[in-house]
Design a protein around this motif. Sequence first.
Motif, PDB file in Angstrom:
ATOM      1  N   SER A  22       0.691  -1.135   0.047  1.00 57.52           N
ATOM      2  CA  SER A  22      -0.028  -0.097   0.110  1.00 57.52           C
ATOM      3  C   SER A  22       0.902   1.350   0.146  1.00 57.52           C
ATOM      4  N   VAL A  23       0.417   2.234  -0.444  1.00 54.51           N
ATOM      5  CA  VAL A  23       1.116   3.462  -0.888  1.00 54.51           C
ATOM      6  C   VAL A  23       0.092   4.675  -0.620  1.00 54.51           C
ATOM      7  N   TRP A  24       0.788   5.663   0.088  1.00 55.01           N
ATOM      8  CA  TRP A  24      -0.051   6.825   0.385  1.00 55.01           C
ATOM      9  C   TRP A  24       0.996   7.845   0.169  1.00 55.01           C
ATOM     10  N   VAL A  25       0.245   9.399  -0.303  1.00 53.87           N
ATOM     11  CA  VAL A  25       0.893  10.510  -0.247  1.00 53.87           C
ATOM     12  C   VAL A  25       0.143  11.442  -0.020  1.00 53.87           C
ATOM     13  N   THR A  26       0.830  12.639   0.772  1.00 48.08           N
ATOM     14  CA  THR A  26       0.245  13.769   0.960  1.00 48.08           C
ATOM     15  C   THR A  26       0.843  14.826   0.681  1.00 48.08           C
ATOM     16  N   ALA A  27       0.374  15.860  -0.010  1.00 50.39           N
ATOM     17  CA  ALA A  27       0.944  16.960  -0.806  1.00 50.39           C
ATOM     18  C   ALA A  27       0.562  18.299  -0.288  1.00 50.39           C
ATOM     19  N   ARG A  28       1.436  19.200   0.035  1.00 51.46           N
ATOM     20  CA  ARG A  28       1.075  20.487   0.920  1.00 51.46           C
ATOM     21  C   ARG A  28       1.741  21.513   0.108  1.00 51.46           C
ATOM     22  N   GLY A  29       1.200  22.778  -0.087  1.00 52.99           N
ATOM     23  CA  GLY A  29       1.637  23.690  -0.462  1.00 52.99           C
ATOM     24  C   GLY A  29       1.573  23.819  -2.197  1.00 52.99           C
ATOM     25  N   TRP A  30       2.613  24.417  -2.682  1.00 52.01           N
ATOM     26  CA  TRP A  30       2.376  24.773  -4.213  1.00 52.01           C
ATOM     27  C   TRP A  30       3.423  24.384  -5.090  1.00 52.01           C
ATOM     28  N   ALA A  31       3.078  23.950  -6.312  1.00 50.06           N
ATOM     29  CA  ALA A  31       4.082  23.212  -7.117  1.00 50.06           C
ATOM     30  C   ALA A  31       4.686  24.486  -7.776  1.00 50.06           C
ATOM     31  N   ASP A  32       3.779  25.639  -8.059  1.00 49.17           N
ATOM     32  CA  ASP A  32       4.559  26.614  -8.819  1.00 49.17           C
ATOM     33  C   ASP A  32       4.126  27.975  -8.119  1.00 49.17           C
ATOM     34  N   LEU A  33       4.952  28.618  -7.305  1.00 48.78           N
ATOM     35  CA  LEU A  33       4.382  29.794  -6.511  1.00 48.78           C
ATOM     36  C   LEU A  33       3.955  31.020  -7.239  1.00 48.78           C
ATOM     37  N   ILE A  76      10.286  11.937   0.997  1.00 44.39           N
ATOM     38  CA  ILE A  76      10.215  13.336   1.202  1.00 44.39           C
ATOM     39  C   ILE A  76      10.700  14.236  -0.158  1.00 44.39           C
ATOM     40  N   LEU A  77       9.889  15.017  -0.473  1.00 42.31           N
ATOM     41  CA  LEU A  77      10.291  15.767  -1.630  1.00 42.31           C
ATOM     42  C   LEU A  77       9.822  17.271  -1.547  1.00 42.31           C
ATOM     43  N   THR A  78      10.652  18.247  -1.550  1.00 41.89           N
ATOM     44  CA  THR A  78      10.321  19.501  -1.485  1.00 41.89           C
ATOM     45  C   THR A  78      11.061  20.490  -2.680  1.00 41.89           C
ATOM     46  N   ASN A  79      10.229  21.461  -3.037  1.00 41.15           N
ATOM     47  CA  ASN A  79      10.797  22.327  -4.121  1.00 41.15           C
ATOM     48  C   ASN A  79      11.381  23.551  -3.508  1.00 41.15           C
ATOM     49  N   ARG A  80      12.312  23.299  -2.527  1.00 45.71           N
ATOM     50  CA  ARG A  80      13.172  24.322  -2.075  1.00 45.71           C
ATOM     51  C   ARG A  80      14.505  23.494  -1.224  1.00 45.71           C
ATOM     52  N   VAL A 115       8.455  19.574 -18.824  1.00 44.97           N
ATOM     53  CA  VAL A 115       7.284  20.565 -18.837  1.00 44.97           C
ATOM     54  C   VAL A 115       5.971  19.947 -18.448  1.00 44.97           C
ATOM     55  N   SER A 116       5.786  18.616 -18.246  1.00 45.51           N
ATOM     56  CA  SER A 116       4.541  18.017 -17.965  1.00 45.51           C
ATOM     57  C   SER A 116       4.493  17.457 -16.582  1.00 45.51           C
ATOM     58  N   ARG A 117       3.672  18.056 -15.989  1.00 42.09           N
ATOM     59  CA  ARG A 117       3.168  17.788 -14.410  1.00 42.09           C
ATOM     60  C   ARG A 117       4.418  17.982 -13.606  1.00 42.09           C
ATOM     61  N   VAL A 118       5.379  18.973 -13.921  1.00 40.29           N
ATOM     62  CA  VAL A 118       6.579  18.945 -13.176  1.00 40.29           C
ATOM     63  C   VAL A 118       6.605  20.069 -12.149  1.00 40.29           C
ATOM     64  N   VAL A 119       7.262  20.095 -11.087  1.00 39.59           N
ATOM     65  CA  VAL A 119       7.194  21.238  -9.967  1.00 39.59           C
ATOM     66  C   VAL A 119       8.244  22.061 -10.328  1.00 39.59           C
ATOM     67  N   MET A 120       8.090  23.491  -9.942  1.00 41.82           N
ATOM     68  CA  MET A 120       9.122  24.411 -10.173  1.00 41.82           C
ATOM     69  C   MET A 120       9.932  24.480  -8.624  1.00 41.82           C
ATOM     70  N   ASP A 174       0.361  13.685  -7.938  1.00 40.92           N
ATOM     71  CA  ASP A 174       1.245  13.065  -9.018  1.00 40.92           C
ATOM     72  C   ASP A 174       2.193  14.071  -9.565  1.00 40.92           C
ATOM     73  N   HIS A 175       2.565  15.073  -8.964  1.00 44.53           N
ATOM     74  CA  HIS A 175       3.565  15.985  -9.432  1.00 44.53           C
ATOM     75  C   HIS A 175       4.807  15.478  -9.504  1.00 44.53           C
ATOM     76  N   ARG A 176       5.641  15.578 -10.639  1.00 46.74           N
ATOM     77  CA  ARG A 176       7.073  14.984 -10.665  1.00 46.74           C
ATOM     78  C   ARG A 176       8.212  16.157 -10.007  1.00 46.74           C
ATOM     79  N   PHE A 177       9.098  15.555  -9.403  1.00 48.03           N
ATOM     80  CA  PHE A 177      10.182  16.087  -8.995  1.00 48.03           C
ATOM     81  C   PHE A 177      11.542  15.433  -9.288  1.00 48.03           C
ATOM     82  N   PRO A 178      12.605  16.241  -9.410  1.00 44.13           N
ATOM     83  CA  PRO A 178      14.079  15.666  -9.583  1.00 44.13           C
ATOM     84  C   PRO A 178      14.348  14.857  -8.498  1.00 44.13           C
ATOM     85  N   ALA A 179      14.684  13.803  -8.263  1.00 46.98           N
ATOM     86  CA  ALA A 179      15.371  12.990  -7.366  1.00 46.98           C
ATOM     87  C   ALA A 179      16.790  13.164  -6.935  1.00 46.98           C
TER      88      ALA A 179
END
Length: 496
Positions: free
Chosen positions: A213-224, A476-480, A369-374, A233-238
């Motif tokens: 089983s997999v769970w995900v919680t996303a908080r905040g903005w992909a592009d402020l 954990i994934l963050t866009n900062r 460019v598709s479904r990616v986070v800034m 389902d947004h994509r991040f660089p690993a």
Amino acid sequence: MSDQSRALPDRPSLRYLKLEAKRRLSAGEFATLQLAQLAIAREHGLPSWTALKEQIEAAGPASHALTQVRWVMSRFAAADTPGWTPPDEEELRGHFDDDYLSLLPPGRLSGLLGSVAGQLREDLVDVRAEPRRLRARVAGLRVEAATGGEPPYRLRELRFYPLETKVADPRLEAPETRASGVVPAEADSVAAESFAELGLVGLMLAGGNGDGSVWVTARGWADLDQGDVLLPDHRFPAYSITQLVTATAVLRLVADGLVRLDAPANAYLRTIRLADDDVTVRHLLSHAGGVDSPASMFAGRVPELVSVTGPAASCNGRRGTFGYGYGEYAMLGQLIADVTGTRYEDAATSMVLRPLGMTASWFPRGRPVSRVVMGHHLTDEGVFERAPARLSVAPASGGLWTAAADLVRFGLGWSSLLPGALAREALQPQAEFPGGAAGLGWMLVPPKDVAGHPGAGPGFSASLVIRPGTGQTWVILTNRRVLVEPINERLIRPLT
């Protein structure tokens, strides 16, 4: 003698106070050691040194990590003043273990600690002390320390991080939360607490158990700037987490008999060779090959690796000794390509991503460019700006872009791609460093039954952690770009 009463810390150290009394005696503040000890006792509101000692002993076991950090602060607080003499190697070895000093030699260590002398003169605050671990703040620095488990409890970890600039961006008010799967209540609490404390634009927490089983919680903005809400389902660089995918692909080649762990890597490399013929595949997997990292790790587009390394990759590090870098995994990507006769990205996809159902993961060669986070960085005024779009120049070291749920699937399923004995060997220490060890790809903390890998680059931070004994996985994934260790600590402990 000071007339001002001082409060004892939560976990007072008698040893530290003894050293403080000796220091003040040596400084000429008192005529005898007994007078110095008496003054310290009275400064803490007690009539005698004996009374102070009894109160400390009644408070319970001291934190060895706190004791050692207080020694560091006391010893280096005057490092920026005329006449101060740095500790010699023998003195430092009384407080730092041999592994730590092998990675950070005494002269270099004294120089680094001396560079923050002014801040070390301040008091520790927000102290969270355990017998062998410490987290605290001093002036503008965050402090993290750990000691060994046996006397004399020398430091095996000591890190000072600059505290973050305070966020003053009004766009961060009232962040939205989106989720998929059954998210534990503790994870929602950790997300809210960490988002506010660390000053994040977007935060993705995800996890899974042995049942798949997999769970995900996303908080905040992909592009402020655009006000785009962060979705599960947004994509991040690993970034460096990519190395776990690379290691798994190499181990699949080992399992198939196409590569041997203890054979020289040059036996398989064709397009680019290593300057050191004695570096083995095992050395590369455990960051012990001494291979130099590329001079610049990021670019707008992914170049051909040979244009980055040249036809012979330099090896100026110490073979057989852990030295984290990107050069080893850049060369493992080339090894995979040379052995399979395909591009690294295609081989890793067919051998690892596709079998694990990681359909939202890929290796872009230009900005996706598709479904990616800034990505974002914080200005000196506390306002967020977009971070320049950058890609890893070595796809096998840091080129994976992915969704949180896909990384959880990797953590849950990577070992299923390998024979049991080889998967277990991947989680065995190969090269030690202060606080842990490198396995075959994995970074290990054996006493805690934890393995994983961090990732960080312009505008982003990431972490993948597994608990081998239970099969649990956290992402954990963050866009900062921030230190995500505090989130790991909060996320993993309550959920286990």
